[in-house]
Design a protein around this motif. Structure first.
Motif, PDB file in Angstrom:
ATOM      1  N   VAL A  56       0.810  -1.220   0.000  1.00  0.00           N
ATOM      2  CA  VAL A  56       0.000   0.000   0.000  1.00  0.00           C
ATOM      3  C   VAL A  56       0.846   1.274   0.000  1.00  0.00           C
ATOM      4  O   VAL A  56       0.336   2.351  -0.306  1.00  0.00           O
ATOM      5  N   GLY A  57       2.103   1.181   0.353  1.00  0.00           N
ATOM      6  CA  GLY A  57       2.982   2.345   0.310  1.00  0.00           C
ATOM      7  C   GLY A  57       2.902   3.213   1.556  1.00  0.00           C
ATOM      8  O   GLY A  57       2.114   2.974   2.471  1.00  0.00           O
ATOM      9  N   SER A  58       3.699   4.254   1.550  1.00  0.00           N
ATOM     10  CA  SER A  58       3.860   5.087   2.736  1.00  0.00           C
ATOM     11  C   SER A  58       2.693   6.031   2.991  1.00  0.00           C
ATOM     12  O   SER A  58       2.605   6.632   4.066  1.00  0.00           O
ATOM     13  N   GLY A  59       1.782   6.173   2.058  1.00  0.00           N
ATOM     14  CA  GLY A  59       0.640   7.066   2.237  1.00  0.00           C
ATOM     15  C   GLY A  59      -0.474   6.481   3.089  1.00  0.00           C
ATOM     16  O   GLY A  59      -1.464   7.154   3.370  1.00  0.00           O
ATOM     17  N   VAL A  60      -0.311   5.237   3.508  1.00  0.00           N
ATOM     18  CA  VAL A  60      -1.331   4.561   4.308  1.00  0.00           C
ATOM     19  C   VAL A  60      -0.746   4.244   5.676  1.00  0.00           C
ATOM     20  O   VAL A  60       0.345   3.688   5.785  1.00  0.00           O
ATOM     21  N   ASP A  61      -1.478   4.618   6.725  1.00  0.00           N
ATOM     22  CA  ASP A  61      -1.081   4.320   8.105  1.00  0.00           C
ATOM     23  C   ASP A  61      -1.636   2.944   8.460  1.00  0.00           C
ATOM     24  O   ASP A  61      -2.860   2.769   8.540  1.00  0.00           O
ATOM     25  N   VAL A  62      -0.749   1.970   8.661  1.00  0.00           N
ATOM     26  CA  VAL A  62      -1.157   0.594   8.918  1.00  0.00           C
ATOM     27  C   VAL A  62      -0.903   0.250  10.388  1.00  0.00           C
ATOM     28  O   VAL A  62       0.199   0.442  10.893  1.00  0.00           O
ATOM     29  N   THR A  63      -1.936  -0.245  11.047  1.00  0.00           N
ATOM     30  CA  THR A  63      -1.812  -0.769  12.400  1.00  0.00           C
ATOM     31  C   THR A  63      -2.353  -2.192  12.395  1.00  0.00           C
ATOM     32  O   THR A  63      -3.029  -2.611  11.452  1.00  0.00           O
ATOM     33  N   SER A  64      -2.076  -2.919  13.465  1.00  0.00           N
ATOM     34  CA  SER A  64      -2.584  -4.284  13.552  1.00  0.00           C
ATOM     35  C   SER A  64      -2.769  -4.679  15.009  1.00  0.00           C
ATOM     36  O   SER A  64      -2.185  -4.071  15.912  1.00  0.00           O
ATOM     37  N   SER A  65      -3.594  -5.688  15.194  1.00  0.00           N
ATOM     38  CA  SER A  65      -3.785  -6.258  16.523  1.00  0.00           C
ATOM     39  C   SER A  65      -4.246  -7.701  16.364  1.00  0.00           C
ATOM     40  O   SER A  65      -4.664  -8.119  15.282  1.00  0.00           O
ATOM     41  N   TYR A  66      -4.150  -8.432  17.462  1.00  0.00           N
ATOM     42  CA  TYR A  66      -4.678  -9.791  17.469  1.00  0.00           C
ATOM     43  C   TYR A  66      -5.391 -10.041  18.782  1.00  0.00           C
ATOM     44  O   TYR A  66      -5.168  -9.342  19.782  1.00  0.00           O
ATOM     45  N   GLU A  67      -6.261 -11.016  18.744  1.00  0.00           N
ATOM     46  CA  GLU A  67      -7.018 -11.423  19.920  1.00  0.00           C
ATOM     47  C   GLU A  67      -7.013 -12.946  19.960  1.00  0.00           C
ATOM     48  O   GLU A  67      -7.272 -13.594  18.942  1.00  0.00           O
ATOM     49  N   VAL A  68      -6.702 -13.503  21.114  1.00  0.00           N
ATOM     50  CA  VAL A  68      -6.763 -14.951  21.304  1.00  0.00           C
ATOM     51  C   VAL A  68      -8.095 -15.255  21.990  1.00  0.00           C
ATOM     52  O   VAL A  68      -8.396 -14.697  23.049  1.00  0.00           O
ATOM     53  N   ARG A  69      -8.885 -16.102  21.337  1.00  0.00           N
ATOM     54  CA  ARG A  69     -10.217 -16.421  21.852  1.00  0.00           C
ATOM     55  C   ARG A  69     -10.564 -17.862  21.463  1.00  0.00           C
ATOM     56  O   ARG A  69      -9.988 -18.395  20.508  1.00  0.00           O
ATOM     57  N   PRO A  70     -11.493 -18.505  22.159  1.00  0.00           N
ATOM     58  CA  PRO A  70     -11.794 -19.907  21.859  1.00  0.00           C
ATOM     59  C   PRO A  70     -12.514 -20.116  20.530  1.00  0.00           C
ATOM     60  O   PRO A  70     -12.327 -21.142  19.873  1.00  0.00           O
TER      61      PRO A  70
END
Length: 89
Positions: A56-70
């Motif tokens: 996507v290049g530098s013009g897009v602010d990318v964040t991430s997260s994860y969740e552990v669930r059953p």
């Protein structure tokens, strides 16, 4: 969304229940739901995020997260996430 799919090809963490992206203009948040977490899963998620950022290049602010669930939890369409991958139950 095409970039999220391309970034995840062959790299979906083994314990993934769901993987998706929430898009808000120039901001994208990648989210993972997993039923367990190990170092391989963490490496795969980091690879997906890195590949996505490259696509996507530098013009897009990318964040991430994860969740552990059953079990996976999707609240479509109200969760705002476009789910790219859903595990087979």
């Amino acid at each position: 969304m095409a970039q999220a799919v391309a970034a995840s090809l062959g790299q979906i963490p083994v314990h993934t229940l769901a993987f998706g992206a929430e898009i808000d203009g120039p901001r994208v948040h990648l989210t993972f739901q997993l039923h367990a977490l190990d170092s391989g899963d963490e490496e795969d998620m980091e690879s997906i995020v890195g590949d996505f950022e490259a696509l996507v290049g530098s013009g897009v602010d990318v964040t991430s997260s994860y969740e552990v669930r059953p079990v996976r939890r999707l609240i479509r369409p109200h969760d705002g996430v476009a789910w790219v991958y859903l595990s087979h139950d």
